[in-house]
Design a protein around this motif. Structure first.
Motif: not given
Length: 294
Positions: A12-16, A72-78, A123-129, A133-140
């Motif tokens: 879930a993306v939960i923004v406040r 829906v996001f797909s991640l393939h790590l062979p 803070p959203l700003s800390a995520v966006l800039d 440090p976040t997993v790639s799914l957050v930015a996607q």
């Protein structure tokens, strides 16, 4: 042959306001600080929306609601490692828009010995800039995220008596508690707007009103947190009708447990000089009434 592992997970993306609810991965997952969306694996036979609600509670201690649509996001790590072995991993992640009540407690991890070490509003700003440090799914997920659009049509009564205007005060259950508004509210599906004004005058003020011509059309557009806690792109359209009410009957709040906790005849001078906090639609209606006189 490398073993294939496929995983279905829901988040879930939960923004406040200017913050987002995130969970920090525990050391059993990574030795580095890394934050993710609250969520996790969907159990066999479990509805993904139910999985999100369950996972958000386990990871943050909060009870969330989620919308009906998702990305829906797909991640393939062979060639990667899972639980000490090399695997061909494929992750399918379903991401919903979620929300929690505005008065929800501070987040805390409920599950014991799980994959989450900490939960917090970040803070959203800390995520966006990239500061956080976040997993790639957050930015996607944030790149695909849009606040829920909500358009509301409401009708109001403009009732003058001498140098005073009939106003209602917003209760703690509404938006901007303590602010004064014109008597009125949302138009129900299939309801004539004039009937809306008449009904709201009765519910909010206990008065039978005669509804006159349309005085003003006002609108407001902003992004913010709805009373439910949902992040919304809100557009309100306000139709203001002139109205009259019988003399000798004092207004009183009839509806209990609603968004109105007081009603009064408020001097126009106190509205215009800012002594009484009012919504913009009140000032717009006063301006329209004055323009008609000139």
């Amino acid at each position: 042959m490398t073993q294939r592992v496929q995983r279905l997970a829901a988040y879930a993306v939960i923004v406040r306001g200017d913050q987002i609810l995130l969970s920090r991965l525990s050391e059993r997952v990574t030795q580095q600080e890394l934050w993710s969306l609250p969520g996790g694996g969907v159990d066999h036979g479990e509805d993904p929306r139910d999985a999100v609600v369950r996972e958000v509670h386990e990871e943050t201690g909060l009870t969330a609601e989620v919308g009906d649509t998702a990305h829906v996001f797909s991640l393939h790590l062979p060639d990667t490692w899972r639980r000490g072995r090399r695997v061909d991993a494929h992750s399918v992640r379903i991401v919903y828009q979620g929300w929690v009540p505005p008065d929800a407690a501070e987040p805390r991890v409920v599950e014991v010995d799980g994959s989450t070490a900490e939960a917090a509003w970040q803070p959203l700003s800390a995520v966006l800039d990239g500061t956080l440090p976040t997993v790639s799914l957050v930015a996607q997920a944030l790149a695909a995220y849009h606040p829920q659009r909500h358009q509301r049509v409401a009708c109001y009564a403009y009732v003058e008596r001498g140098d005073a205007l009939l106003l209602t005060r917003i209760s703690p259950l509404g938006v901007s508690p303590g602010t004064w508004a014109l008597p009125g509210g949302g138009v129900e599906h299939g309801e004539n707007p004039v009937d809306t004004v008449r009904r709201e005058l009765k519910e909010e003020c206990g008065l039978e009103g005669e509804i006159g011509e349309l005085l003003a059309v006002h609108d407001v557009h902003f992004t913010g947190t709805a009373p439910s806690g949902r992040h919304e792109d809100f557009h309100g359209i306000h139709l203001v009708h002139r109205a009259t009410v019988p003399d000798g009957i004092e207004p009183r709040v009839v509806e209990e447990g609603g968004t109105t906790d007081a009603v009064a005849w408020v001097p126009l001078t106190e509205i215009l000089d800012g002594k009484v906090p009012v919504f913009d639609v009140v000032r717009a209606a006063i301006d329209a009434a004055r323009a008609e006189r000139h």
